[in-house]
Design a protein around this motif. Structure first.
Motif, short mmCIF file in Angstrom:
data_model
loop_
_atom_site.label_atom_id
_atom_site.label_comp_id
_atom_site.label_asym_id
_atom_site.label_seq_id
_atom_site.Cartn_x
_atom_site.Cartn_y
_atom_site.Cartn_z
N HIS A 8 42.87 40.85 51.06
CA HIS A 8 43.31 41.84 50.92
C HIS A 8 43.00 43.04 49.74
CE1 HIS A 8 46.15 44.59 49.65
NE2 HIS A 8 46.21 45.07 51.01
N SER A 9 42.61 44.26 50.01
CA SER A 9 42.08 44.70 48.83
C SER A 9 40.87 44.31 48.05
CB SER A 9 42.85 45.04 48.08
OG SER A 9 42.75 46.09 46.64
N SER A 10 41.21 43.78 46.81
CA SER A 10 39.88 43.87 46.45
C SER A 10 39.50 42.15 47.18
CB SER A 10 39.54 43.22 45.08
OG SER A 10 41.04 42.49 44.10
N GLY A 11 40.33 41.32 47.61
CA GLY A 11 40.26 40.13 48.26
C GLY A 11 39.64 40.36 48.89
N ALA A 12 39.77 41.60 49.98
CA ALA A 12 38.58 41.71 51.27
C ALA A 12 37.45 41.62 50.48
CB ALA A 12 38.93 43.15 51.70
N ALA A 13 37.24 42.02 49.01
CA ALA A 13 35.24 42.55 48.67
C ALA A 13 35.57 41.08 48.08
CB ALA A 13 35.57 43.07 47.65
N LEU A 14 36.18 40.46 48.57
CA LEU A 14 35.67 38.76 47.79
C LEU A 14 34.94 38.19 49.00
CD1 LEU A 14 35.14 36.18 46.15
CD2 LEU A 14 37.83 35.71 45.96
N ALA A 15 36.21 38.54 49.86
CA ALA A 15 36.20 37.77 51.08
C ALA A 15 34.75 38.13 51.77
CB ALA A 15 36.89 37.91 52.57
N ALA A 16 33.79 39.14 51.36
CA ALA A 16 32.93 39.48 52.34
C ALA A 16 32.31 39.35 51.24
CB ALA A 16 33.43 41.00 51.75
N VAL A 17 31.89 38.91 50.48
CA VAL A 17 31.15 38.33 49.25
C VAL A 17 30.79 36.65 49.70
CG1 VAL A 17 30.23 37.54 47.06
CG2 VAL A 17 31.61 39.78 47.41
N ALA A 18 31.85 35.99 49.87
CA ALA A 18 32.30 34.76 50.70
C ALA A 18 31.25 35.02 51.88
CB ALA A 18 33.55 34.51 50.73
N ALA A 19 31.52 35.43 53.04
CA ALA A 19 31.19 35.63 54.57
C ALA A 19 29.59 36.13 53.64
CB ALA A 19 31.92 36.69 55.13
N GLY A 20 29.02 37.05 53.05
CA GLY A 20 27.10 37.44 53.02
C GLY A 20 26.77 36.31 52.75
#
Length: 256
Positions: free
Chosen positions: A91-103
């Motif tokens: 969620h929010s910047s946590g979603a951005a972190l999840a995107a970094v981890a997936a990438g």
């Protein structure tokens, strides 16, 4: 509460509940694992749900200097503790972190990105973020929180009230971590097109129609960049969605 040790020796605290497919929930700025516990309670009917304290928050440890890769390693350690794979919701910047981890190639089964707050291409937010960091450096935590919340689209009166919440200033230093996450793959917190192109998992992007316009716009833009993505717009919902409304949306996507 359980704990796992990350690659740099930092202890990460987490809670696990329910049974079914594994799912990690990643909180955004100014939140510890308790912020996502109501959502976890709803999802635990169908999933093995993990909520955790990101480093520097709650019962988790920390180390210096901070690096976004350390937070990716924290999620990797959780995956190992869970058995190797899991879906991830951020969620929010946590979603951005999840995107970094997936990438970065972590073995997620599915990805859900809920309003990662990527900024418009034609607006430079670096100076605004620097102001928050300067306030933190001066230990003016409450003012830093107020400014951050207003930059995120919250009206001033609500930002002042929220910043006064008990215990919130304890989390203020981690705002610097969230700014680093947002800037990690695209300076200024803009949409990280190259990073998103590396996410191959089935991905759901969630946005509320009553959220700040830049967040809704970002959701539409990132769906176009993800190789396997769909968009779910939640009518009349803002940045924080009640669990009883959000959980069925996640359940329908993750169990399809």
């Amino acid at each position: 509460m359980q704990k796992v040790t990350s690659a740099d020796g930092t202890t990460i605290a987490y809670e696990r509940q329910g049974s079914g497919p594994r799912l990690i929930l990643v909180a955004g700025a100014l939140c510890d694992r308790g912020a996502l516990r109501p959502l976890a309670d709803e999802l635990a009917k169908d999933f093995d749900v993990v909520t955790y304290d990101r480093r520097g928050r709650g019962d988790s440890g920390d180390s210096t200097p901070y690096a976004v890769q350390r937070e990716v390693d924290d999620i990797g350690a959780l995956l190992t503790a869970l058995g190797g794979t899991a879906a991830i919701y951020g969620h929010s910047s946590g979603a951005a972190l999840a995107a970094v981890a997936a990438g970065a190639g972590l073995p997620f089964t599915q990805v859900v990105l809920h309003e990662p707050p990527y900024g418009p291409e034609d607006v430079d937010t670096e100076d605004e973020g620097a102001q928050v960091i300067e306030l933190l450096a001066a230990d003016r935590r409450r003012e830093a929180i107020e400014l951050f919340l207003m930059l995120a689209g919250m009206p001033k009166e609500a930002a002042l009230e929220t910043a006064a919440a008990p215990g919130l200033t304890d989390l203020a230093p981690t705002l610097a971590y969230d700014f680093a996450v947002m800037d990690h793959a695209s300076p200024g917190g803009r949409v990280p097109f190259e990073l998103l192109g590396r996410i191959t998992q089935s991905t759901l992007v969630v946005a509320g129609t009553a959220s700040p316009p830049f967040m809704v716009d970002a959701a539409h833009r990132i769906v176009k960049e993800l190789p396997a993505a769909s968009l779910s717009e939640l009518a009349d919902q803002d940045h924080v969605v009640p669990p009883e409304i959000l959980a069925p949306v996640l359940r329908a996507h993750l169990l399809e």
